[in-house]
Motif scaffolding. Sequence first.
Motif, PDB file in Angstrom:
ATOM      1  N   ALA A  67       0.827  -1.210   0.000  1.00 17.85           N
ATOM      2  CA  ALA A  67       0.000   0.000   0.000  1.00 17.85           C
ATOM      3  C   ALA A  67       0.860   1.259   0.000  1.00 17.85           C
ATOM      4  CB  ALA A  67      -0.930  -0.008   1.212  1.00 17.85           C
ATOM      5  N   ALA A  68       1.965   1.238   0.753  1.00 16.10           N
ATOM      6  CA  ALA A  68       2.851   2.407   0.799  1.00 16.10           C
ATOM      7  C   ALA A  68       3.428   2.719  -0.580  1.00 16.10           C
ATOM      8  CB  ALA A  68       3.978   2.171   1.800  1.00 16.10           C
ATOM      9  N   VAL A  69       3.855   1.675  -1.286  1.00 15.95           N
ATOM     10  CA  VAL A  69       4.428   1.877  -2.620  1.00 15.95           C
ATOM     11  C   VAL A  69       3.369   2.402  -3.589  1.00 15.95           C
ATOM     12  CG1 VAL A  69       5.451   0.704  -4.606  1.00 15.95           C
ATOM     13  CG2 VAL A  69       6.220   0.134  -2.294  1.00 15.95           C
ATOM     14  N   VAL A  70       2.171   1.807  -3.542  1.00 16.82           N
ATOM     15  CA  VAL A  70       1.102   2.203  -4.457  1.00 16.82           C
ATOM     16  C   VAL A  70       0.692   3.651  -4.208  1.00 16.82           C
ATOM     17  CG1 VAL A  70      -1.298   1.787  -5.119  1.00 16.82           C
ATOM     18  CG2 VAL A  70       0.247  -0.144  -4.779  1.00 16.82           C
ATOM     19  N   MET A  71       0.551   4.026  -2.941  1.00 12.41           N
ATOM     20  CA  MET A  71       0.153   5.396  -2.632  1.00 12.41           C
ATOM     21  C   MET A  71       1.265   6.403  -2.933  1.00 12.41           C
ATOM     22  SD  MET A  71      -3.005   5.730  -1.731  1.00 12.41           S
ATOM     23  CE  MET A  71      -3.235   4.663  -3.163  1.00 12.41           C
ATOM     24  N   PHE A  72       2.523   5.978  -2.804  1.00 14.25           N
ATOM     25  CA  PHE A  72       3.628   6.858  -3.188  1.00 14.25           C
ATOM     26  C   PHE A  72       3.564   7.146  -4.687  1.00 14.25           C
ATOM     27  CE2 PHE A  72       8.049   7.393  -4.672  1.00 14.25           C
ATOM     28  CZ  PHE A  72       8.368   8.552  -3.985  1.00 14.25           C
ATOM     29  N   VAL A  73       3.280   6.112  -5.467  1.00 13.31           N
ATOM     30  CA  VAL A  73       3.119   6.303  -6.916  1.00 13.31           C
ATOM     31  C   VAL A  73       1.941   7.242  -7.189  1.00 13.31           C
ATOM     32  CG1 VAL A  73       2.530   5.146  -9.082  1.00 13.31           C
ATOM     33  CG2 VAL A  73       4.161   4.085  -7.510  1.00 13.31           C
TER      34      VAL A  73
ATOM     35  N   THR B 284      -3.142  11.632  -0.125  1.00 12.17           N
ATOM     36  CA  THR B 284      -2.463  10.489  -0.717  1.00 12.17           C
ATOM     37  C   THR B 284      -1.042  10.333  -0.181  1.00 12.17           C
ATOM     38  OG1 THR B 284      -3.764  10.797  -2.741  1.00 12.17           O
ATOM     39  CG2 THR B 284      -1.825   9.392  -2.904  1.00 12.17           C
ATOM     40  N   ALA B 285      -0.335  11.449  -0.045  1.00 14.52           N
ATOM     41  CA  ALA B 285       1.010  11.383   0.540  1.00 14.52           C
ATOM     42  C   ALA B 285       0.951  10.915   1.987  1.00 14.52           C
ATOM     43  CB  ALA B 285       1.681  12.755   0.448  1.00 14.52           C
ATOM     44  N   GLY B 286      -0.067  11.398   2.709  1.00 14.57           N
ATOM     45  CA  GLY B 286      -0.251  10.935   4.079  1.00 14.57           C
ATOM     46  C   GLY B 286      -0.554   9.455   4.142  1.00 14.57           C
ATOM     47  N   ASP B 287      -1.327   8.961   3.173  1.00 16.84           N
ATOM     48  CA  ASP B 287      -1.623   7.526   3.109  1.00 16.84           C
ATOM     49  C   ASP B 287      -0.346   6.713   2.922  1.00 16.84           C
ATOM     50  OD1 ASP B 287      -4.275   8.087   3.371  1.00 16.84           O
ATOM     51  OD2 ASP B 287      -4.749   7.882   1.246  1.00 16.84           O
ATOM     52  N   ALA B 288       0.533   7.202   2.051  1.00 13.93           N
ATOM     53  CA  ALA B 288       1.792   6.491   1.816  1.00 13.93           C
ATOM     54  C   ALA B 288       2.636   6.439   3.078  1.00 13.93           C
ATOM     55  CB  ALA B 288       2.572   7.168   0.683  1.00 13.93           C
ATOM     56  N   ALA B 289       2.736   7.572   3.772  1.00 19.34           N
ATOM     57  CA  ALA B 289       3.517   7.613   5.010  1.00 19.34           C
ATOM     58  C   ALA B 289       2.885   6.737   6.090  1.00 19.34           C
ATOM     59  CB  ALA B 289       3.631   9.052   5.500  1.00 19.34           C
ATOM     60  N   ALA B 290       1.556   6.783   6.178  1.00 24.88           N
ATOM     61  CA  ALA B 290       0.865   5.968   7.172  1.00 24.88           C
ATOM     62  C   ALA B 290       1.067   4.484   6.908  1.00 24.88           C
ATOM     63  CB  ALA B 290      -0.626   6.307   7.173  1.00 24.88           C
TER      64      ALA B 290
ATOM     65  N   VAL C 125       2.772   1.668   9.360  1.00 30.13           N
ATOM     66  CA  VAL C 125       2.135   0.403   9.747  1.00 30.13           C
ATOM     67  C   VAL C 125       3.008  -0.777   9.334  1.00 30.13           C
ATOM     68  CG1 VAL C 125       0.108  -1.072   9.438  1.00 30.13           C
ATOM     69  CG2 VAL C 125      -0.174   1.409   9.631  1.00 30.13           C
ATOM     70  N   ALA C 126       3.642  -0.683   8.156  1.00 30.25           N
ATOM     71  CA  ALA C 126       4.531  -1.755   7.699  1.00 30.25           C
ATOM     72  C   ALA C 126       5.704  -1.931   8.664  1.00 30.25           C
ATOM     73  CB  ALA C 126       5.037  -1.451   6.286  1.00 30.25           C
ATOM     74  N   VAL C 127       6.270  -0.825   9.125  1.00 30.93           N
ATOM     75  CA  VAL C 127       7.385  -0.902  10.077  1.00 30.93           C
ATOM     76  C   VAL C 127       6.931  -1.550  11.384  1.00 30.93           C
ATOM     77  CG1 VAL C 127       8.952   0.475  11.497  1.00 30.93           C
ATOM     78  CG2 VAL C 127       8.640   1.041   9.085  1.00 30.93           C
ATOM     79  N   SER C 128       5.762  -1.151  11.863  1.00 26.07           N
ATOM     80  CA  SER C 128       5.261  -1.760  13.104  1.00 26.07           C
ATOM     81  C   SER C 128       5.006  -3.251  12.905  1.00 26.07           C
ATOM     82  CB  SER C 128       3.981  -1.060  13.560  1.00 26.07           C
ATOM     83  OG  SER C 128       2.881  -1.349  12.708  1.00 26.07           O
TER      84      SER C 128
ATOM     85  N   LEU D 190      -0.621   2.120  18.631  1.00 34.33           N
ATOM     86  CA  LEU D 190       0.164   3.332  18.825  1.00 34.33           C
ATOM     87  C   LEU D 190       0.447   4.006  17.487  1.00 34.33           C
ATOM     88  CD1 LEU D 190       1.784   5.250  20.634  1.00 34.33           C
ATOM     89  CD2 LEU D 190       3.759   3.729  20.343  1.00 34.33           C
ATOM     90  N   VAL D 191       0.862   3.219  16.490  1.00 36.35           N
ATOM     91  CA  VAL D 191       1.110   3.775  15.155  1.00 36.35           C
ATOM     92  C   VAL D 191      -0.175   4.345  14.577  1.00 36.35           C
ATOM     93  CG1 VAL D 191       1.726   3.188  12.785  1.00 36.35           C
ATOM     94  CG2 VAL D 191       3.117   2.334  14.668  1.00 36.35           C
ATOM     95  N   ALA D 192      -1.295   3.643  14.775  1.00 38.39           N
ATOM     96  CA  ALA D 192      -2.588   4.142  14.284  1.00 38.39           C
ATOM     97  C   ALA D 192      -2.913   5.490  14.922  1.00 38.39           C
ATOM     98  CB  ALA D 192      -3.691   3.125  14.579  1.00 38.39           C
ATOM     99  N   ALA D 193      -2.626   5.631  16.233  1.00 35.20           N
ATOM    100  CA  ALA D 193      -2.898   6.893  16.926  1.00 35.20           C
ATOM    101  C   ALA D 193      -2.019   8.019  16.387  1.00 35.20           C
ATOM    102  CB  ALA D 193      -2.669   6.722  18.428  1.00 35.20           C
ATOM    103  N   ILE D 194      -0.749   7.724  16.139  1.00 32.76           N
ATOM    104  CA  ILE D 194       0.165   8.734  15.590  1.00 32.76           C
ATOM    105  C   ILE D 194      -0.314   9.190  14.214  1.00 32.76           C
ATOM    106  CG2 ILE D 194       2.508   9.144  14.743  1.00 32.76           C
ATOM    107  CD1 ILE D 194       3.478   7.237  16.959  1.00 32.76           C
ATOM    108  N   ILE D 195      -0.722   8.221  13.394  1.00 32.19           N
ATOM    109  CA  ILE D 195      -1.242   8.541  12.059  1.00 32.19           C
ATOM    110  C   ILE D 195      -2.454   9.456  12.177  1.00 32.19           C
ATOM    111  CG2 ILE D 195      -2.407   7.560  10.040  1.00 32.19           C
ATOM    112  CD1 ILE D 195      -0.634   5.051  10.470  1.00 32.19           C
ATOM    113  N   ALA D 196      -3.350   9.141  13.123  1.00 33.05           N
ATOM    114  CA  ALA D 196      -4.565   9.932  13.298  1.00 33.05           C
ATOM    115  C   ALA D 196      -4.238  11.368  13.680  1.00 33.05           C
ATOM    116  CB  ALA D 196      -5.448   9.290  14.362  1.00 33.05           C
ATOM    117  N   VAL D 197      -3.268  11.559  14.564  1.00 34.03           N
ATOM    118  CA  VAL D 197      -2.883  12.905  15.000  1.00 34.03           C
ATOM    119  C   VAL D 197      -2.297  13.701  13.833  1.00 34.03           C
ATOM    120  CG1 VAL D 197      -1.298  14.220  16.457  1.00 34.03           C
ATOM    121  CG2 VAL D 197      -2.539  12.266  17.410  1.00 34.03           C
TER     122      VAL D 197
END
Length: 213
Positions: A118-124, A150-156, A160-163, A179-186
């Motif tokens: 998902a990160a790669v697809v959203m980065f594209v 869309t950029a935020g989706d890629a970073a999010a 999630v992939a790292v976690s 925790l990662v989900a909460a950080i993304i939300a903020v």
Amino acid sequence: MTRVRRLSVVLILNLVLVAGLVVVGISAHSLGVLAEGADYLADAAAIGVSLLAVRMSKLPPTPQRPQGYPMATTWAAGVNAGWLFVLGIAILVGAAGRLLSGSSEVHGLPVLIVSGIAAVVMFVGALILGGDGDGDGDGDLNMRAVLLDTAGDAAAAAGVAVSGAVIYVAKGLYWLDPLVAAIIAVVVGYHAVRLLLEIFQALRANRRSASRP
């Protein structure tokens, strides 16, 4: 590539990812992946609004609307930013609930794989949206809203992939997922508020200019 084509491509990318993210999120017990799926589904709806707004902005003037719909794309940006803010709050509440009640087991490997894709697809998708368009500047805020999302989706998704990778290697640390989900939300909520303020200023400036003789 025109704005309509760029938005259409990113809309298709979002829809393709939604089903896979929801299935993996449920099976892996990952709030982070489910948040991605909900976000992408919301993005698809928001892009649909953006496409409608772009078409409306190009409609010819009528006796009832002598100036046409010059602010249609700005209003669409407001819808997108507002939805992002609401979604961020919902994800934050869900993540807080999991953190307080204790996180259940999360399967790290599927989280890593699907979120990495998902990160790669959203980065594209972000690269597509950031490319040169048709030279029409009336949709800048609208396109910025979708690009930011869309950029935020890629970073999010990358987060999630790292976690997922850490959970898979450690065979634990399941609290990382909410925790990662909460950080993304903020982060999403912060950028949504900033964009809403810019949109409000643009609408107020347009109203002032329209009221002048």
